[in-house]
Design an enzyme around this catalytic site. Structure first.
Site: not given
Ligand SMILES: Cc1ncc(COP(=O)(O)O)c(C=O)c1O
Length: 420
Positions: A137, A214, A217, A240, A378
């Site tokens: 992401h 990270d 998900q 999430k 993203c």
């Molecule tokens: C794999 C992954 N990492 C990071 C993020 C960023 O999360 P946040 O916008 O809640 O900080 C997302 C959000 O869709 C994501 O899917």
């Protein structure tokens, strides 16, 4: 009955019944959209909130609202206890060794930025390398790009195959003396791939390289045990995980956090301040400057209590069956191609249809009351890797049903009828 990830679907039938019964806990799912019952398949963007989470936040603002860590009065004590209680819940939820390893942040993005700014600036120098994967992401790419630019270091990318699986041999080859950090997504939001992070962490550790995961998900869909993974940092977002927006968690190992400088500064992150010198607070408070999202933290605590009642292993098995069913039905439609066919996948079905732009797919499905996500999610480098501008993405949660997947399949047929 003890539920484990290795159980067959019939074996957890009992639990599935109770999962199916959970749907009515989510008030937003009761509505109709464009004359059709809402089908919510945008869970990877954000998940819906059960009534208990909404109630917990209401109760906090109705009867406990106060600033934490500061007052000696009744309300401040109650708010502090409730908020710090959530830190303990999070610690148990991800099996961290101690609550001082749990830092409240705004979300995954802020957790990663914290590590990049604090750990990264302290430990990276010219010529060093940070490894990320090809399926990250943007929030696990851009902070490292900025850091590498500042420190004159290099960002290197672990490639993937056409199924959306990382090339582990390449990964092994890429790690060397210059590698100072590996930052990896646990589950890809664009492809659904579950990466073998435990194995990848062990490889990095064998070379003395720390690893950030990270988990945005992963945490809503499977049991995560940070000590079993042995990751050095793990970041995720409450929103999430059926909790509110604006709050998330960064887990970090004690010895790393203690050696790191503050990320932001101000109230609460200090022990003492004079104009000559400031002494910083102990972890985790050293990284929690200013008044936090107290109500959001309380909501996250309620979400964790709720998830614990259902059992994440049962959720994983249930959602795996939803994904299997959806993959079978959607891939059987002529002209539809699934993007991301890894052996290990969770909860995400990304697809394209010959000759139809994903935005048009999303618009027609919306008219049917079906909420999916279209775009690059993203993860623009993933789109580039597959030579496409965007995908349509249906992402599932345990409150979704096979009937809803049937509605999606009917919707896709309609898209092809109208635009194909
Ligand atoms: C794999 C992954 N990492 C990071 C993020 C960023 O999360 P946040 O916008 O809640 O900080 C997302 C959000 O869709 C994501 O899917």
């Amino acid at each position: 009955m003890e539920i484990s990830a290795t159980m067959s679907v019939p074996e957890i039938q009992q639990q599935r019944v109770s999962i199916a019964g959970c749907r009515h806990h989510f008030p937003v799912l009761r509505q109709w959209v464009n004359g059709k019952p809402l089908v919510y398949f945008d869970n990877a963007a954000t998940s819906q909130k059960p009534q208990v989470v909404i109630d917990a936040m209401m109760k906090y603002y109705e009867s406990e609202n106060s600033n934490i860590h500061r007052g000696v009065h009744y309300l401040s004590e109650r708010a502090t206890q409730a908020y710090e209680g959530v830190r303990v819940k999070v610690k148990q939820f991800i099996n961290a060794g101690h609550q001082r390893e749990i830092i409240f942040v705004r979300g995954t993005t802020e957790g990663i930025n914290l590590v990049a700014h604090s750990y990264g600036r302290r430990n990276l120098k010219e010529g060093d390398e940070v490894l990320v994967s090809a399926m990250e992401h943007h929030s696990n790419i851009v902070p490292w790009q900025i850091l590498c630019e500042e420190q004159r270091a290099t960002l290197r990318v672990i490639p993937m195959n056409d199924r959306g699986e990382l090339l582990l041999d390449e990964y092994e080859r890429m790690m060397g003396k210059r590698t100072k950090l590996v930052a990896l997504v646990h589950v890809s939001n664009a492809l659904g791939t579950i990466n073998p992070v435990k194995q990848m962490i062990a490889s990095a550790h064998a070379r003395g390289v720390p690893v950030l995961i990270d988990g945005a998900q992963a945490v809503p869909h499977m049991k995560v045990d940070v000590r079993e993974l042995d990751c050095d940092f793990y970041a995720f977002s409450s929103h999430k995980l059926f909790g509110p927006t604006g709050v998330g968690i960064l887990y970090g190992k004690t010895h790393l956090l203690e050696a790191m400088p503050p990320y932001q500064s101000g109230g609460d992150m200090i022990k003492s301040v004079t104009f000559e010198k400031t002494l910083y607070n102990d972890i985790p408070y050293k990284f929690e400057a200013g008044t936090p999202n107290i109500g959001g933290g309380i909501g996250l605590g309620a979400a964790i209590d709720y998830i614990n009642q259902i059992d994440l292993n049962a959720i994983a098995v249930f959602e795996h069956e939803l994904l299997r069913y959806a993959t079978e039905k959607v891939s059987a439609i002529g002209g539809v191609h699934i993007i991301g066919n890894a052996k290990e996948k969770a909860s995400v079905l990304s697809f394209v249809i010959d000759g139809i732009h994903p935005h048009d797919i999303g618009t027609i499905l919306d008219a049917e009351g079906i909420a999916i996500r279209t775009g690059h999610h993203c993860a623009q480098p993933v789109m580039l890797r597959f030579g496409i501008p965007a995908t349509a993405r249906a992402s599932f949660a345990f409150y979704n049903t096979k009937d809803e997947i049937d509605a999606l399949v009917r919707g896709i047929h309609k898209v092809i009828e109208v635009l194909g």
